[in-house]
Design a protein around this motif. Structure first.
Motif, PDB file in Angstrom:
ATOM      1  N   ILE A 135     -27.405 -11.960 -37.552  1.00 53.61           N
ATOM      2  CA  ILE A 135     -26.316 -11.322 -36.823  1.00 53.61           C
ATOM      3  C   ILE A 135     -25.742 -12.328 -35.824  1.00 53.61           C
ATOM      4  N   PHE A 136     -24.406 -12.484 -35.804  1.00 54.58           N
ATOM      5  CA  PHE A 136     -23.825 -13.406 -34.832  1.00 54.58           C
ATOM      6  C   PHE A 136     -22.792 -12.745 -33.922  1.00 54.58           C
ATOM      7  N   GLN A 137     -22.449 -11.478 -34.189  1.00 51.72           N
ATOM      8  CA  GLN A 137     -21.548 -10.764 -33.280  1.00 51.72           C
ATOM      9  C   GLN A 137     -21.679  -9.270 -33.503  1.00 51.72           C
ATOM     10  N   MET A 138     -21.800  -8.521 -32.397  1.00 51.94           N
ATOM     11  CA  MET A 138     -21.774  -7.062 -32.506  1.00 51.94           C
ATOM     12  C   MET A 138     -20.322  -6.613 -32.632  1.00 51.94           C
ATOM     13  N   ASP A 139     -20.082  -5.641 -33.523  1.00 49.54           N
ATOM     14  CA  ASP A 139     -18.715  -5.148 -33.724  1.00 49.54           C
ATOM     15  C   ASP A 139     -18.456  -3.899 -32.900  1.00 49.54           C
ATOM     16  N   HIS A 140     -19.335  -2.934 -32.957  1.00 47.54           N
ATOM     17  CA  HIS A 140     -19.303  -1.817 -32.011  1.00 47.54           C
ATOM     18  C   HIS A 140     -20.707  -1.278 -31.858  1.00 47.54           C
ATOM     19  N   THR A 141     -20.949  -0.607 -30.743  1.00 47.36           N
ATOM     20  CA  THR A 141     -22.318  -0.251 -30.369  1.00 47.36           C
ATOM     21  C   THR A 141     -22.836   0.993 -31.070  1.00 47.36           C
ATOM     22  N   THR A 142     -21.950   1.897 -31.443  1.00 48.91           N
ATOM     23  CA  THR A 142     -22.403   3.161 -32.017  1.00 48.91           C
ATOM     24  C   THR A 142     -21.430   3.673 -33.061  1.00 48.91           C
ATOM     25  N   ASP A 264     -19.795 -23.837 -35.265  1.00 49.91           N
ATOM     26  CA  ASP A 264     -18.485 -23.846 -34.614  1.00 49.91           C
ATOM     27  C   ASP A 264     -17.564 -22.792 -35.202  1.00 49.91           C
ATOM     28  N   ILE A 265     -17.601 -22.616 -36.518  1.00 54.21           N
ATOM     29  CA  ILE A 265     -16.762 -21.604 -37.165  1.00 54.21           C
ATOM     30  C   ILE A 265     -17.185 -20.210 -36.710  1.00 54.21           C
ATOM     31  N   LEU A 266     -18.479 -19.959 -36.631  1.00 52.59           N
ATOM     32  CA  LEU A 266     -18.958 -18.651 -36.192  1.00 52.59           C
ATOM     33  C   LEU A 266     -18.564 -18.369 -34.750  1.00 52.59           C
ATOM     34  N   VAL A 267     -18.634 -19.370 -33.891  1.00 53.85           N
ATOM     35  CA  VAL A 267     -18.232 -19.190 -32.496  1.00 53.85           C
ATOM     36  C   VAL A 267     -16.754 -18.838 -32.426  1.00 53.85           C
ATOM     37  N   ARG A 268     -15.933 -19.550 -33.171  1.00 55.26           N
ATOM     38  CA  ARG A 268     -14.497 -19.248 -33.177  1.00 55.26           C
ATOM     39  C   ARG A 268     -14.219 -17.854 -33.739  1.00 55.26           C
ATOM     40  N   PHE A 269     -14.914 -17.506 -34.810  1.00 59.05           N
ATOM     41  CA  PHE A 269     -14.724 -16.188 -35.418  1.00 59.05           C
ATOM     42  C   PHE A 269     -15.109 -15.086 -34.432  1.00 59.05           C
ATOM     43  N   ALA A 270     -16.251 -15.252 -33.752  1.00 56.99           N
ATOM     44  CA  ALA A 270     -16.699 -14.266 -32.773  1.00 56.99           C
ATOM     45  C   ALA A 270     -15.765 -14.215 -31.568  1.00 56.99           C
ATOM     46  N   GLN A 271     -15.223 -15.357 -31.183  1.00 59.11           N
ATOM     47  CA  GLN A 271     -14.259 -15.392 -30.087  1.00 59.11           C
ATOM     48  C   GLN A 271     -13.023 -14.566 -30.427  1.00 59.11           C
ATOM     49  N   ALA A 272     -12.528 -14.721 -31.649  1.00 58.38           N
ATOM     50  CA  ALA A 272     -11.371 -13.937 -32.095  1.00 58.38           C
ATOM     51  C   ALA A 272     -11.705 -12.448 -32.129  1.00 58.38           C
ATOM     52  N   LEU A 273     -12.929 -12.108 -32.508  1.00 58.05           N
ATOM     53  CA  LEU A 273     -13.324 -10.706 -32.549  1.00 58.05           C
ATOM     54  C   LEU A 273     -13.335 -10.090 -31.154  1.00 58.05           C
ATOM     55  N   ASN A 274     -13.763 -10.841 -30.147  1.00 60.03           N
ATOM     56  CA  ASN A 274     -13.728 -10.311 -28.776  1.00 60.03           C
ATOM     57  C   ASN A 274     -12.312  -9.882 -28.406  1.00 60.03           C
ATOM     58  N   LYS A 275     -11.356 -10.693 -28.784  1.00 56.52           N
ATOM     59  CA  LYS A 275      -9.958 -10.363 -28.500  1.00 56.52           C
ATOM     60  C   LYS A 275      -9.496  -9.169 -29.338  1.00 56.52           C
ATOM     61  N   ALA A 276      -9.934  -9.136 -30.591  1.00 56.11           N
ATOM     62  CA  ALA A 276      -9.574  -8.024 -31.474  1.00 56.11           C
ATOM     63  C   ALA A 276     -10.166  -6.710 -30.976  1.00 56.11           C
ATOM     64  N   HIS A 277     -11.356  -6.755 -30.396  1.00 56.61           N
ATOM     65  CA  HIS A 277     -11.975  -5.541 -29.859  1.00 56.61           C
ATOM     66  C   HIS A 277     -11.131  -4.951 -28.734  1.00 56.61           C
ATOM     67  N   ASP A 278     -10.605  -5.800 -27.878  1.00 56.59           N
ATOM     68  CA  ASP A 278      -9.735  -5.316 -26.798  1.00 56.59           C
ATOM     69  C   ASP A 278      -8.494  -4.639 -27.372  1.00 56.59           C
ATOM     70  N   TYR A 279      -7.882  -5.310 -28.344  1.00 55.83           N
ATOM     71  CA  TYR A 279      -6.658  -4.756 -28.936  1.00 55.83           C
ATOM     72  C   TYR A 279      -6.962  -3.452 -29.667  1.00 55.83           C
ATOM     73  N   ARG A 280      -8.084  -3.414 -30.373  1.00 54.22           N
ATOM     74  CA  ARG A 280      -8.483  -2.218 -31.111  1.00 54.22           C
ATOM     75  C   ARG A 280      -8.608  -1.016 -30.187  1.00 54.22           C
ATOM     76  N   LEU A 281      -9.236  -1.224 -29.018  1.00 54.02           N
ATOM     77  CA  LEU A 281      -9.415  -0.132 -28.064  1.00 54.02           C
ATOM     78  C   LEU A 281      -8.081   0.351 -27.509  1.00 54.02           C
ATOM     79  N   ALA A 282      -7.213  -0.580 -27.172  1.00 57.91           N
ATOM     80  CA  ALA A 282      -5.943  -0.233 -26.522  1.00 57.91           C
ATOM     81  C   ALA A 282      -4.885   0.271 -27.501  1.00 57.91           C
ATOM     82  N   ASN A 283      -5.077   0.033 -28.792  1.00 54.89           N
ATOM     83  CA  ASN A 283      -4.038   0.364 -29.781  1.00 54.89           C
ATOM     84  C   ASN A 283      -4.660   1.044 -31.004  1.00 54.89           C
TER      85      ASN A 283
END
Length: 367
Positions: A135-142, A264-283
């Motif tokens: 596992i390299f990034q949590m997508d949502h907690t529940t 490095d690819i996984l870090v970048r992918f997870a970084q993009a997901l952090n931003k996507a999580h914010d957008y997902r919540l707000a939209n």
């Protein structure tokens, strides 16, 4: 947030130990245009020292990643939001998407080298604990999408009525875990029912046509079943019924080999997901309509499925490694309790906290 979900989050500590919040942005990746007009007059006195130039934007080695997802909001939401909003592209990543019907099949595809990254639900995490993936990034907690659906026309009104009945289930998925929990609460075990192995699409058709009596399914298929069965639809137990003692995270995973060669690819992918999580919540409505288009699914069905996961907590705790560790420890205990995992395994053995932390720091610095 309902009381059970709040109780579960308090159980795991995820709301108590939060570090810096990650949410609150509007998800836009395009800066607002400047409204200032440069002066064209010649100063009569020496000009002050120029403002120090801003560092150049980072450049990235282009890379293509093959990503597996399942056709529902909980699995595909952050992935398609990140693609749609250009979050992966701005970090030099081209994402190729591949649809699967379950986490175990995704992990098998990664093992054979056909897929690089997968998004999995709760059930497939047991394979990560066993060392089949990292596992390299949590997508949502529940997740709140899994439901054991019964057909009243088959004499089923409660989970206890499943005794001797034929129940469709997809092994290794989160819905199988919910089926076990529902049976246990009713004083039954899987030995008391007749299970039939099916994909979630197959079990949906089988339920509608009366070939099975019940099914361990998940959203949006559960919404389809509710519409088709009408008054004969009965919810025999879902994630929300067990949040006082369990938690059901979803995650992005890869193989150990890929992680070692492509950190490095996984870090970048997870970084993009952090931003996507914010957008997902707000939209959220936009996400549902986007997924309806991308997955060729009814828009109304996707909109009705918006409650299938906790979209918020990960935006608060994405940088809190202690909270995330607690979530995975709590999840693992559920597997131990139901006999899926024989004994405790250190979560550091299968969770790449270094990738998560580096991604969070890069994301925070870029805000």
């Amino acid at each position: 947030m309902n009381k059970k979900r709040l109780l579960a989050l308090l159980l795991t500590g995820v709301l108590v130990l939060s570090l810096a919040a990650c949410g609150g942005g509007n998800g836009s990746s395009t800066p607002a245009p400047s409204t200032s007009t440069p002066s064209t007059s010649t100063p009569s006195t020496p000009a002050p020292d120029p403002t120090p130039s801003q560092p150049d934007a980072p450049t990235y080695e282009p890379a293509t990643v093959r990503v597996a997802y399942m056709p529902n909001l909980g699995s595909a939401g952050s992935l398609f939001v990140g693609i749609d909003q250009g979050y992966f592209a701005e970090l030099g990543l081209t994402v190729e998407v591949y649809e699967f019907q379950g986490g175990p099949a995704e992990i098998a595809a990664m093992a054979s080298g056909d897929i690089d990254i997968s998004q999995i639900g709760h059930g497939a995490h047991a394979l990560c604990i066993e060392g089949q993936a990292a596992i390299f990034q949590m997508d949502h907690t529940t997740s709140l999408s899994d439901v054991v659906v019964g057909n009243k026309a088959k004499g089923i009104n409660t989970a206890a009525d499943l005794k001797g009945k034929t129940v469709a289930v997809q092994a290794g998925t989160s819905s199988e875990i919910i089926l076990q929990q529902a049976l246990k609460k009713a004083g039954l075990t899987v030995d008391d029912i007749n299970t039939v192995e099916m994909t979630v699409d197959g079990m949906t058709t089988a339920m509608i046509t009366g070939q099975v009596d019940a099914a361990a399914a998940w959203s949006p298929n559960t919404i389809t079943l509710q519409d088709q069965l009408g008054e004969n639809y009965v919810n025999l137990g879902g994630n929300a019924d067990f949040l006082d003692s369990a938690i059901f995270p979803s995650s992005y995973i890869t193989t150990t080999k890929y992680a070692q060669e492509n950190k490095d690819i996984l870090v970048r992918f997870a970084q993009a997901l952090n931003k996507a999580h914010d957008y997902r919540l707000a939209n959220q409505e936009y996400m549902a309509k986007l997924l309806a288009k991308e997955l060729d699914a009814p828009e109304d069905t996707m909109l009705r499925a918006l409650g299938e996961a906790d979209w918020e907590t990960i935006t608060k705790d994405c940088g809190n490694m202690d909270a995330i560790k607690t979530i995975y420890e709590t999840q693992q205990q559920l597997f131990i309790n139901n006999g899926r995992i024989p004994e405790a395994v250190p979560v550091e053995n299968y969770v790449l906290f270094d990738v998560m932390e580096e991604a969070y720091k890069a994301y925070s610095a870029a805000k």
